[in-house]
Design an enzyme around this catalytic site. Structure first.
Site, short mmCIF file in Angstrom:
data_model
loop_
_atom_site.label_atom_id
_atom_site.label_comp_id
_atom_site.label_asym_id
_atom_site.label_seq_id
_atom_site.Cartn_x
_atom_site.Cartn_y
_atom_site.Cartn_z
N HIS A 1 0.86 -1.18 0.00
CA HIS A 1 0.00 0.00 0.00
C HIS A 1 0.90 1.24 0.00
CE1 HIS A 1 0.48 -0.77 4.47
NE2 HIS A 1 0.86 0.49 4.38
P1 TYD Z 1 -1.33 -3.00 7.69
O1 TYD Z 1 -0.95 -1.56 7.73
O2 TYD Z 1 -2.08 -3.48 6.48
O3 TYD Z 1 -0.02 -3.90 7.90
P2 TYD Z 1 1.29 -4.03 6.99
O4 TYD Z 1 1.55 -2.71 6.34
O5 TYD Z 1 2.38 -4.42 7.94
O6 TYD Z 1 1.06 -5.11 5.99
O7 TYD Z 1 -2.16 -3.33 9.02
C1 TYD Z 1 -2.57 -4.64 9.37
C2 TYD Z 1 -3.77 -4.51 10.29
O8 TYD Z 1 -3.43 -3.83 11.50
C3 TYD Z 1 -4.93 -3.74 9.68
O9 TYD Z 1 -6.14 -4.38 10.07
C4 TYD Z 1 -4.88 -2.39 10.33
C5 TYD Z 1 -4.25 -2.68 11.68
N1 TYD Z 1 -3.42 -1.57 12.19
C6 TYD Z 1 -3.79 -0.84 13.30
O10 TYD Z 1 -4.86 -1.10 13.91
N2 TYD Z 1 -3.01 0.16 13.74
C7 TYD Z 1 -1.83 0.49 13.13
O11 TYD Z 1 -1.11 1.41 13.56
C8 TYD Z 1 -1.44 -0.28 11.96
C9 TYD Z 1 -0.17 0.02 11.23
C10 TYD Z 1 -2.27 -1.29 11.53
#
Ligand code: TYD
Length: 138
Positions: A49
């Site tokens: 993303h």
């Molecule tokens: P995501 O940002 O998609 O993870 P990555 O970039 O490591 O692949 O986040 C994964 C899940 O965690 C998603 O459901 C959102 C949640 N999340 C939070 O609740 N707070 C946060 O600060 C972050 C980064 C993610």
């Protein structure tokens, strides 16, 4: 695109090492959130993303992983494997993390609180938005 690294100073003595991270000093923004990921699978990708506003610094505080950065025009890959080498992940940069070592702990320092509305998910959406931003005819 050229990766921007942030080298952190180690304060070491006979008892071990310490690294301090301070807003607007060695992190080039006012930080509002820190999170870390661990227990990662070497065969699965994370990230995939971009953020509209949120800026981040990524640090592998243990182990290593590979980071792909993509500004919509150019891509670069870097291996993070030092707890003192941060990688700047600016807003509007598509990023993916993969090839995690079994012991990897990846810490992310963020300029903004978590906001799902700040995420750009879907690579084609991202490309469309970067094209809009950089197009000479708007
Ligand atoms: P995501 O940002 O998609 O993870 P990555 O970039 O490591 O692949 O986040 C994964 C899940 O965690 C998603 O459901 C959102 C949640 N999340 C939070 O609740 N707070 C946060 O600060 C972050 C980064 C993610």
């Amino acid at each position: 695109m050229k990766p921007i690294f942030i080298d952190l100073k180690i304060i070491a003595d006979a008892r071990g090492s310490l690294v301090a991270i301070e807003s607007l000093k060695n992190v080039p923004f006012d930080m509002q959130r820190v999170y870390f990921i661990f227990g990662l699978s070497p065969s699965l990708r994370r990230g995939q993303h971009a953020h509209k506003k949120n800026k981040q610094v990524a640090l592998c505080i243990q182990g290593q992983c590979t980071f792909l950065l993509d500004d919509g025009h150019q891509k670069t890959e870097v291996i993070l494997k030092s707890p003192t080498q941060g990688l700047l992940v600016n807003e509007m940069i598509w990023h993916e993390m993969f090839d995690f070592s079994a012991d990897c702990i990846l810490m992310m320092i963020a300029s903004d609180m978590y906001d799902e509305l700040d995420y750009i998910r879907g690579y084609n959406n991202f490309l469309r938005m970067t094209k809009d931003v950089h197009s000479p005819i708007g």
